[in-house]
Design an enzyme around this catalytic site. Structure first.
Site, PDB file in Angstrom:
ATOM      1  N   ASP A   1       0.805  -1.230   0.000  1.00  0.00           N
ATOM      2  CA  ASP A   1       0.000   0.000   0.000  1.00  0.00           C
ATOM      3  C   ASP A   1       0.835   1.275   0.000  1.00  0.00           C
ATOM      4  O   ASP A   1       0.318   2.328   0.356  1.00  0.00           O
ATOM      5  CB  ASP A   1      -0.926   0.005   1.227  1.00  0.00           C
ATOM      6  CG  ASP A   1      -2.320  -0.514   0.889  1.00  0.00           C
ATOM      7  OD1 ASP A   1      -2.645  -0.644  -0.312  1.00  0.00           O
ATOM      8  OD2 ASP A   1      -3.094  -0.775   1.826  1.00  0.00           O
TER       9      ASP A   1
ATOM     10  N   LYS B   1      -0.450   4.736  -1.175  1.00  0.00           N
ATOM     11  CA  LYS B   1      -1.355   5.614  -0.419  1.00  0.00           C
ATOM     12  C   LYS B   1      -0.685   6.948  -0.094  1.00  0.00           C
ATOM     13  O   LYS B   1      -1.363   7.928   0.218  1.00  0.00           O
ATOM     14  CB  LYS B   1      -1.795   4.924   0.878  1.00  0.00           C
ATOM     15  CG  LYS B   1      -2.858   3.867   0.654  1.00  0.00           C
ATOM     16  CD  LYS B   1      -3.396   3.386   1.985  1.00  0.00           C
ATOM     17  CE  LYS B   1      -4.463   2.319   1.798  1.00  0.00           C
ATOM     18  NZ  LYS B   1      -4.791   1.679   3.098  1.00  0.00           N
TER      19      LYS B   1
ATOM     20  N   HIS C   1      -5.554  -5.577  -5.272  1.00  0.00           N
ATOM     21  CA  HIS C   1      -6.988  -5.252  -5.263  1.00  0.00           C
ATOM     22  C   HIS C   1      -7.732  -5.820  -6.469  1.00  0.00           C
ATOM     23  O   HIS C   1      -8.896  -5.500  -6.683  1.00  0.00           O
ATOM     24  CB  HIS C   1      -7.211  -3.732  -5.183  1.00  0.00           C
ATOM     25  CG  HIS C   1      -7.022  -3.186  -3.806  1.00  0.00           C
ATOM     26  ND1 HIS C   1      -7.824  -3.564  -2.737  1.00  0.00           N
ATOM     27  CD2 HIS C   1      -6.121  -2.299  -3.292  1.00  0.00           C
ATOM     28  CE1 HIS C   1      -7.418  -2.928  -1.637  1.00  0.00           C
ATOM     29  NE2 HIS C   1      -6.382  -2.159  -1.950  1.00  0.00           N
TER      30      HIS C   1
END
Lengths: 394, 394
Positions: free
Chosen positions: B245, B248, B300
């Site tokens: 991640d 982000k 994802h």
């Protein structure tokens, strides 16, 4: 070789194995392998080639007679780095591909059935006379070839069969140590890459480039080396410096990315990036992480006590922070930012010298400009690329 | 030992050195050292203790006669891990402190002038009869003591002087390999720590805890192991998963930290964290970084094609991403977040199984729950601590 000589050689080989295994810095290891090979097998010279991409890259060489005649430095400066294609046309290529040792006791009358030829270019350039060559593969136990060790001119005039087992064992021992050093190197490289990315991610919202992270870290390590600090400290500082600003992750967009000047209250929030960084990096007893905490907490302190977060002064500020402060400010001044153009080198020099003794430790700015050629070389190596600016502008 | 036997031993020792140097995983190395010591020196058993903090930690042991009698697994289960204080009261402590080999040919009549005593507790517990012991320091060339190698019951009935040089050379060879493996271990640990921090920094603004990063990475590696993927892949996935991640970092506060639900436009921006992560992690040819790019881009995606950023389906999605998706969602459901309480395990199970074949690859949720005890053990090891919640809430 009689049995007593073989026993002596094997006992020496065990010692060599222990010594080589302990050396995990590649360049020193290669030199050690060559020195030990020369002394154990009593030859005039030796060279190591390592496989790199699709070629054999010339790495290290030693020659007793040439280094005695022209001096070691002159000799080393004359041997040009080069890459030999990985084909059977050369002796080293042949050995790397076949994976077996090759003995040639007269290079001027090589068996014409062999696919390789010998070139006299080294002899001509150096005024040397190569007579016999023993070329050994540097091969791991699993069969992987790392490169080739070539021994030149046995003191006895020729390489006899009895030397081969000892030479092969030496090559295997050297290969195991080499495989190890390459692993350690790869792990060190990987770690350096990861901390650079950590630094780069932290600066992403601040529109800094990864080139800034690379340059400020390498300038910091350069200054540490010039201060004659230990190799371990210099290596660790290179790894710790990139993380100096990770705490910016905790600063809100509204402050970090504000176009105009900050209010006093906003500035107080901005300063907390040092403390947030210290917290984010703490909690591991690893020496690099401990140093990174020190750097995060202290890189905005000033020699005269006017810095933050603690207002420490002089030697109360950790040495790591005093060094990184110089490197970080220098690179910021040298670089174009969204809110300013880059200064010229003479403007940067003026500003930095104004800060010496105030912002920076006395002498540190002198040290930087005494080594300005080395510093500027980093600007050629780590340029802000167009691609990156695009990435970093979203 | 005559000269031919010594030559044979030394030749074998060179081989052993090469083999040990190539093994950089600590546990396998310790077992190899013990096996080779037993066979080279012809003893019934051997044990290694390594210095850890202020004690000698019992690490690995082998015993030919006891393993034959009770089976290897039973024997290994009976030897309890323990730490011997680093004092002269025990033979191993004495040898670690003195740094010299110690021979005792009858443990029941130790020279009373020696500071150490022998304890029969092992013999009593195991139904063994220890007669003679050769205890060797595991010492690096620079004098640093890493631990102790203790050999038990020579086949010949006693340790004679002639064996000592071979035993000492073996211990030195083993120590060099050990020093190396410990370095590689430390470098691997340091890298793991750094990628965990990179992951944690990336999730800082999202108020995730570092425990989430640790758990999702370890669950990913656990699933990979249960899928019988290679050790190298599992090790690499543990290093790559924490960075899933990092993108982000590129999402504005206004979207990442928005209290209510996102608008469609905001959601589209949010989805770009996968692409930004892919860019931030790309550009190095290191295999772990390449895997981290894959994970960032694909964690994802959904098995049925309904995921993002590319809407890949089934085996178009890299295996790494299919594994990490299960681990990441599982831990998110198990955890308290600012916008939700943690679900109970049975609620999580229901939701995960609903997703199997839709969100997740068929069979992967079964695999997770088939190994739920191992998975839940990670929740004991990596708890969200109060301190961290404080740090992460600013």
């Amino acid at each position: 070789m009689d049995i007593q000589q073989r026993l002596t050689a094997m006992e020496r080989l065990v010692e060599i194995g222990i010594m080589l295994t302990a050396e995990t810095k590649l360049d020193r290891l290669l030199d050690n392998i060559i020195s030990e090979a020369r002394s154990l097998l009593n030859v005039d010279g030796a060279t190591i080639y390592l496989i790199h991409n699709d070629g054999l890259r010339f790495q290290n060489t030693q020659s007793a007679s040439l280094e005695t005649r022209m001096g070691s430095e002159t000799f080393q400066s004359k041997v040009a780095p080069h890459v030999v294609p990985l084909t059977r046309d050369s002796m080293v290529g042949y050995v790397a591909l076949e994976g077996e040792a090759e003995v040639v006791n007269d290079v001027r009358s090589i068996d014409p059935k062999k696919p390789y030829r010998w070139s006299d270019s080294f002899d001509v350039a150096m005024g040397y006379r190569t007579k016999c060559l023993l070329t050994l593969p540097l091969k791991l136990n699993d069969g992987k070839i790392l490169g080739v060790l070539q021994l030149v001119n046995a003191a006895s005039g020729a390489f006899d069969e009895a030397m081969l087992p000892v030479a092969r064992s030496l090559a295997s021992t050297a290969s195991a140590a080499l495989g190890n050093a390459q692993l350690a190197d790869a792990l060190r490289e990987a770690r350096l890459d990861t901390v650079m990315r950590l630094g780069m991610c932290a600066e992403y919202r601040d529109k800094e480039t990864s080139a800034h992270i690379h340059r400020m870290a390498h300038i910091s390590a350069l200054l540490a080396r010039k201060l004659l600090l230990s190799e371990v400290f210099c290596d660790n500082l290179l790894l710790a410096a990139p993380m100096h600003d990770v705490g910016k992750i905790g600063i809100p967009d509204a402050i970090l990315q504000k176009p105009g000047p900050l209010t006093d209250a906003e500035w107080e929030v901005m300063k907390t990036h040092t403390l947030i960084g210290g917290k984010l990096l703490s909690g591991t007893d690893d020496v690099v992480m401990a140093l990174s905490v020190e750097v995060a907490l202290s890189h905005h302190e000033k020699w005269n006590g006017a810095g933050y977060p603690y207002g420490k002064k002089g030697e109360e500020i950790p040495l790591s922070g005093r060094i990184v402060a110089v490197a970080d400010v220098f690179d910021a001044l040298m670089s174009k930012r969204c809110y300013k153009e880059a200064f010229t080198l003479s403007q940067v020099k003026e500003i930095m010298f104004e800060g010496q003794g105030q912002h920076f430790q006395p002498g540190f700015v002198d040290l930087l400009f005494d080594n300005i050629d080395d510093v500027l070389a980093l600007y050629t190596k780590y340029k802000d690329t167009h691609d990156e600016r695009e990435l970093f502008s979203g």
